[in-house]
Scaffold this motif. Structure first.
Motif, PDB file in Angstrom:
ATOM      1  N   ILE A   1       0.830  -1.203   0.000  1.00 57.72           N
ATOM      2  CA  ILE A   1       0.000   0.000   0.000  1.00 57.72           C
ATOM      3  C   ILE A   1       0.867   1.257   0.000  1.00 57.72           C
ATOM      4  O   ILE A   1       0.473   2.301  -0.537  1.00 57.72           O
ATOM      5  CB  ILE A   1      -0.973  -0.011   1.206  1.00 57.72           C
TER       6      ILE A   1
ATOM      7  N   LEU B   1       1.608   2.046  -3.584  1.00 55.69           N
ATOM      8  CA  LEU B   1       0.429   2.537  -4.298  1.00 55.69           C
ATOM      9  C   LEU B   1       0.118   3.983  -3.960  1.00 55.69           C
ATOM     10  O   LEU B   1      -0.299   4.758  -4.827  1.00 55.69           O
ATOM     11  CB  LEU B   1      -0.768   1.648  -3.964  1.00 55.69           C
ATOM     12  N   PHE B   2       0.328   4.373  -2.716  1.00 56.32           N
ATOM     13  CA  PHE B   2      -0.110   5.695  -2.263  1.00 56.32           C
ATOM     14  C   PHE B   2       0.820   6.841  -2.655  1.00 56.32           C
ATOM     15  O   PHE B   2       0.634   7.978  -2.220  1.00 56.32           O
ATOM     16  CB  PHE B   2      -0.312   5.696  -0.750  1.00 56.32           C
TER      17      PHE B   2
ATOM     18  N   THR C   1      -0.818  10.373  -7.486  1.00 57.96           N
ATOM     19  CA  THR C   1      -1.845  11.435  -7.433  1.00 57.96           C
ATOM     20  C   THR C   1      -2.737  11.253  -8.655  1.00 57.96           C
ATOM     21  O   THR C   1      -3.848  10.782  -8.539  1.00 57.96           O
ATOM     22  CB  THR C   1      -1.208  12.833  -7.406  1.00 57.96           C
TER      23      THR C   1
ATOM     24  N   ASP D   1       1.642   8.031 -11.675  1.00 60.33           N
ATOM     25  CA  ASP D   1       0.467   7.148 -11.643  1.00 60.33           C
ATOM     26  C   ASP D   1       0.831   5.695 -11.973  1.00 60.33           C
ATOM     27  O   ASP D   1       0.561   4.798 -11.172  1.00 60.33           O
ATOM     28  CB  ASP D   1      -0.586   7.681 -12.609  1.00 60.33           C
TER      29      ASP D   1
ATOM     30  N   GLY E   1       3.427   4.201  -9.341  1.00 58.11           N
ATOM     31  CA  GLY E   1       2.863   3.759  -8.068  1.00 58.11           C
ATOM     32  C   GLY E   1       2.219   2.396  -8.181  1.00 58.11           C
ATOM     33  O   GLY E   1       2.396   1.531  -7.308  1.00 58.11           O
TER      34      GLY E   1
ATOM     35  N   ARG F   1      -5.246  11.968  -3.714  1.00 56.70           N
ATOM     36  CA  ARG F   1      -5.323  10.642  -4.337  1.00 56.70           C
ATOM     37  C   ARG F   1      -6.674  10.487  -5.003  1.00 56.70           C
ATOM     38  O   ARG F   1      -7.647  11.102  -4.588  1.00 56.70           O
ATOM     39  CB  ARG F   1      -5.117   9.538  -3.295  1.00 56.70           C
TER      40      ARG F   1
ATOM     41  N   ALA G   1      -5.694   5.005  -7.168  1.00 56.06           N
ATOM     42  CA  ALA G   1      -5.510   4.485  -5.812  1.00 56.06           C
ATOM     43  C   ALA G   1      -6.699   3.628  -5.380  1.00 56.06           C
ATOM     44  O   ALA G   1      -6.529   2.546  -4.801  1.00 56.06           O
ATOM     45  CB  ALA G   1      -5.304   5.635  -4.830  1.00 56.06           C
TER      46      ALA G   1
ATOM     47  N   SER H   1      -6.126  -0.454  -5.158  1.00 53.11           N
ATOM     48  CA  SER H   1      -6.142  -0.937  -3.768  1.00 53.11           C
ATOM     49  C   SER H   1      -7.205  -2.018  -3.577  1.00 53.11           C
ATOM     50  O   SER H   1      -6.998  -2.975  -2.820  1.00 53.11           O
ATOM     51  CB  SER H   1      -6.394   0.214  -2.801  1.00 53.11           C
TER      52      SER H   1
ATOM     53  N   THR I   1      -7.742   3.389   1.943  1.00 57.30           N
ATOM     54  CA  THR I   1      -7.580   4.127   0.692  1.00 57.30           C
ATOM     55  C   THR I   1      -8.628   5.221   0.554  1.00 57.30           C
ATOM     56  O   THR I   1      -8.309   6.366   0.216  1.00 57.30           O
ATOM     57  CB  THR I   1      -7.673   3.173  -0.513  1.00 57.30           C
TER      58      THR I   1
ATOM     59  N   VAL J   1      -8.196   9.182   0.235  1.00 55.33           N
ATOM     60  CA  VAL J   1      -8.751   9.880  -0.935  1.00 55.33           C
ATOM     61  C   VAL J   1      -9.664  11.016  -0.505  1.00 55.33           C
ATOM     62  O   VAL J   1      -9.513  12.161  -0.940  1.00 55.33           O
ATOM     63  CB  VAL J   1      -9.504   8.892  -1.848  1.00 55.33           C
TER      64      VAL J   1
END
Length: 621
Positions: free
Chosen positions: A122, A125-126, A129, A159, A162, A341, A345, A349, A371, A375
């Protein structure tokens, strides 16, 4: 629940575009309005649940939409934009992304309570943006070019990075925790990533070559690109999950830097499609959430995690990665704060939540909640703060909307002077240095260059200007300028001087139907306006009040007066055009081109009044 899937599709589109309109109308961040709308019709009121209603089609719809949005965003990534910004963008997209991954993973483990394997997935992934959240913010915030370009490039480039980092972390975990470790999966991941990049480049070069050589007719270009984008995303994604995002990004950047003229036309069309997709996908994602997920967001460990990601991880990654770059402290502060996010994301996720749970990591079940918490908090915080923060840091283009005038001549120079007197930013653009003598003589800001050239696009900062007036001697060129910039500025903000005096009736029908709105009077050609300036006509401001109405002003004005524009009490400018219907009210200031005889009459009346007063005074004595 809605009566049918067809009705639900209609409702999603209607709510998405309605949310975009409400955001524009009331100057609220669009992503905030879309998120709230989706929550209302989904988990709160229970009208729709797209994930359940669409079934197996839900994930493919989301994936294809994300691919198209990311491709459209990457079409704007021309390397010429990186002049002076290459080092900061490269650092943020590589070193900054790596720092954010490590810090985010540590935060996920120690604050959110996730196990190390899940935390590193995670955390990768985070770092994203993405254009789905960055582009709407940039449209509304009016940032200066440097920070706006940095945020745009980071959002689109990071993007796919990630998503790939999350896949890489998962593959590492699978390798390290396997009873019989096999490095084949890791090799496959790297091969898949390289293949995706090369495949995207080949798709871009291939479709670009077909455009340049005329193998695809004009009416098939946009449909062909859509099909190739889906192909470019699907093939690598079937080979290795999430590599399709890298592939479509590579394809978009390749096309953007090939110098193909028709790509600009497609870019405007795809931007419109992307707005529709972003609106629909945000509604679908938020409407598919469960009420338990929403309530779980407010648990202390998730709130603590979100706050640290916003106030510690993001600023640290930006400040550390941009050491010894030419970014100012204010620019670092703004970029270090803005990192909302979005769709990527949320979608990725949910994918990892399922496969990590199946792999035996029970704590992965909260990934969707975590997530969405990140967001929704970042979307609201950054959406409402970007404009105010940019203004405080002196990184926004605040002030009255400016006017860009194409063509230097006596009338446009005097018009520019009157606008500057009203504190409106102005600039005159002309390719002729000789004609620019009018602007140089009067000290009016100007740019020497061809308005339609690519060089001007990168050298002239057009952000302060919301209106374009095409007023050259060539009426076809005026129409071409207006047609070119209409998708970017909007039809109501693009004007041209009436062509009717100098061209024959057969071509007047053509020129009048393309390009922008005809400015001032329909039969008032540029030669007429220049002639009036040469004959001593003056720019006059008249304030409409409760006592002096617009109707009275119109009745008293000279028949030769030309209405130019209205200054609203808010500072907004409204130009008189062929289809202007609004009537100025109290507090509005009308600027007009007035015959000099009116001023002479006013002076004579004043002198006569003074003489009369003097005579009366003498009589009294």
């Amino acid at each position: 629940m809605v009566p049918s899937i067809l009705f639900e599709i209609m409702l999603i589109g209607l709510l998405g575009i309605g949310a975009q309109w409400a955001a524009w109308r009331y100057r609220i961040p669009a992503i905030v309005v879309m998120s709230v709308t989706g929550l209302l019709v989904g988990p709160i009121l229970g009208f729709i649940n797209p994930e359940e209603d669409f079934g197996n089609l839900y994930n493919p719809i989301i994936s294809v939409a994300v691919a198209i949005i990311l491709f459209e965003g990457s079409l704007n990534l021309n390397f010429k934009e990186l002049r002076g910004l290459g080092k900061p963008v490269f650092r943020i997209s590589t070193i900054g992304a790596f720092i954010a991954w490590i810090l985010g993973s540590l935060t996920a483990h120690y604050i959110a309570g996730l196990s190390w394997p899940v935390a590193f997935v995670i955390g990768g992934l985070f770092i994203v943006t993405g254009p789905t959240v960055i582009m709407p913010l940039l449209r509304q915030s009016k940032l200066k070019p440097r920070p706006a370009k940095i945020l745009k490039w980071e959002g689109i480039i990071v993007d796919p990075i990630g998503a790939l980092l999350a896949v890489f972390a998962f593959e590492i975990i699978a390798y390290l925790t396997a009873e019989n470790p096999n490095g084949a999966a890791l090799v496959l991941f790297f091969v898949g990533s390289v293949f995706a990049g090369i495949f995207g480049w080949l798709c871009g070069r291939g479709i670009g070559w077909m455009f340049e050589t005329g193998h695809i007719p004009e009416f098939l270009k946009s449909p062909a690109v859509f099909v190739v984008v889906i192909l470019c995303f699907t093939i690598p994604d079937e080979f290795m999950h999430e590599t399709g995002l890298l592939s479509v990004t590579a394809m978009g950047i390749t096309l953007a830097n090939m110098g193909i003229s028709s790509v600009a036309d497609m870019r405007h069309f795809k931007e419109n499609v992307s707005i529709l997709l972003i609106s629909a996908i945000f509604i679908m994602l938020t409407a598919s959430l469960k009420m338990d997920t929403l309530l779980q967001i407010f648990s202390p460990n998730i709130i603590g995690y979100v706050l640290l990601m916003m106030f510690a991880v993001r600023p640290l990654s930006i400040f550390l990665s941009t050491i010894k770059t030419d970014l100012s402290l204010n620019e670092k502060a703004l970029v270090g704060w803005i990192a909302p996010r979005g769709i990527v994301a949320l979608t990725v996720s949910s994918y990892f939540a399922s496969i990590l749970t199946d792999a035996g990591y029970e704590d992965a079940s909260i990934l969707t909640t975590l997530t969405f918490g990140l967001v929704i908090f970042t979307v609201i915080a950054h959406g409402f703060s970007i404009r105010g923060l940019a203004k405080k840091l002196h990184l926004s283009m605040e002030g009255r909307p400016g006017t860009l005038i194409v063509g230097s001549n006596p009338f446009t120079v005097e018009l520019a002077k009157s606008l500057r007197k009203a504190r409106v930013p102005i600039i005159i653009v002309d390719s002729s240095w000789e004609k620019l003598r009018y602007a140089r003589k009067e000290g009016v800001p100007f740019y020497h260059g061809e308005m339609l050239s690519e060089q001007t696009e990168y050298n002239l900062d057009t952000i302060p200007y919301e209106y374009i007036i095409a007023a050259t001697d060539f009426h076809s060129y005026n129409a071409l300028v207006c047609t070119t910039f209409m998708p970017e500025y909007g039809r109501t903000n693009v004007f041209k001087i009436s062509p009717f005096r100098q061209i024959d009736s057969s071509s007047s029908d053509i020129v009048s139907k393309i390009g922008g709105r005809i400015l001032f009077k329909e039969k008032m050609a540029l030669d007429d306006l220049n002639e009036k300036i040469n004959n001593g006509y003056i720019f006059r401001q008249t304030t409409i009040t409760q006592q002096y109405s617009y109707k009275q002003y119109v009745e008293e004005k000279d028949d030769a007066t030309v209405f130019l524009y209205v200054i609203k009490p808010s500072g907004q400018i409204r130009f008189y055009a062929e289809d202007t219907k609004a009537i100025p009210g109290a507090g509005d200031i009308i600027v007009s081109l007035t015959p000099p005889n009116k001023e002479i009459k006013k002076i004579q009346a004043k002198l006569e009044n003074q003489r009369s007063n003097g005579t009366n005074n003498g009589t009294k004595e």
